[in-house]
Scaffold this motif. Structure first.
Motif, PDB file in Angstrom:
ATOM      1  N   ASN A  83      88.417   5.410  47.887  1.00  0.00           N
ATOM      2  CA  ASN A  83      88.625   4.399  48.930  1.00  0.00           C
ATOM      3  C   ASN A  83      90.054   4.378  49.457  1.00  0.00           C
ATOM      4  OD1 ASN A  83      85.947   3.463  48.910  1.00  0.00           O
ATOM      5  ND2 ASN A  83      86.379   2.209  47.111  1.00  0.00           N
ATOM      6  N   SER A  84      90.696   5.508  49.471  1.00  0.00           N
ATOM      7  CA  SER A  84      92.063   5.635  49.957  1.00  0.00           C
ATOM      8  C   SER A  84      92.042   6.349  51.302  1.00  0.00           C
ATOM      9  CB  SER A  84      92.890   6.445  48.958  1.00  0.00           C
ATOM     10  OG  SER A  84      94.128   6.795  49.508  1.00  0.00           O
ATOM     11  N   PRO A  85      92.992   6.054  52.159  1.00  0.00           N
ATOM     12  CA  PRO A  85      93.061   6.796  53.423  1.00  0.00           C
ATOM     13  C   PRO A  85      93.492   8.257  53.218  1.00  0.00           C
ATOM     14  CG  PRO A  85      94.898   5.289  53.259  1.00  0.00           C
ATOM     15  CD  PRO A  85      94.002   5.013  52.094  1.00  0.00           C
TER      16      PRO A  85
END
Length: 107
Positions: A83-85
């Protein structure tokens, strides 16, 4: 030879940025103890003779040899679901043995 797959998403990501990746055995410590975990890095190793070179879909993958244990169905490199960019790679189906031998007197 290590049986290794790369998911389509991971393959597209790798080919857009890198020409080789490396799976390293990295020592990790926590409150539960110590273990050697496989981590994927986006570079070619400085000492490739310590690695098994596997070519998967045109991508060179260097897997650290010492202590590698592969699942019967092989290992899979995929994009990490964090869930990280920022994208990162993960490997499933590969472990490294822990090399701890107590240093007792008389052994």
């Amino acid at each position: 030879m290590i049986k290794l797959e790369i998911t389509k998403e991971a393959r597209d990501y790798i080919l857009s940025k890198f020409d080789a990746i490396t799976v390293e055995s990295v020592g990790m410590a926590s409150c539960c103890g110590y273990s050697n975990e496989p981590l994927v890095f986006e570079y070619k190793p400085s000492e490739p003779e310590s690695y098994e070179e596997v070519v998967v879909d045109g991508i060179k993958v260097y897997v650290f040899k010492d202590g590698a244990v592969v699942a019967p169905g092989g290992a899979v490199i995929c994009l990490a679901d964090n869930n990280s960019p920022y994208k990162s790679l993960n490997i499933e189906g590969l472990r490294y043995r822990d090399f701890f031998t107590p240093n007792y007197a008389g052994q």
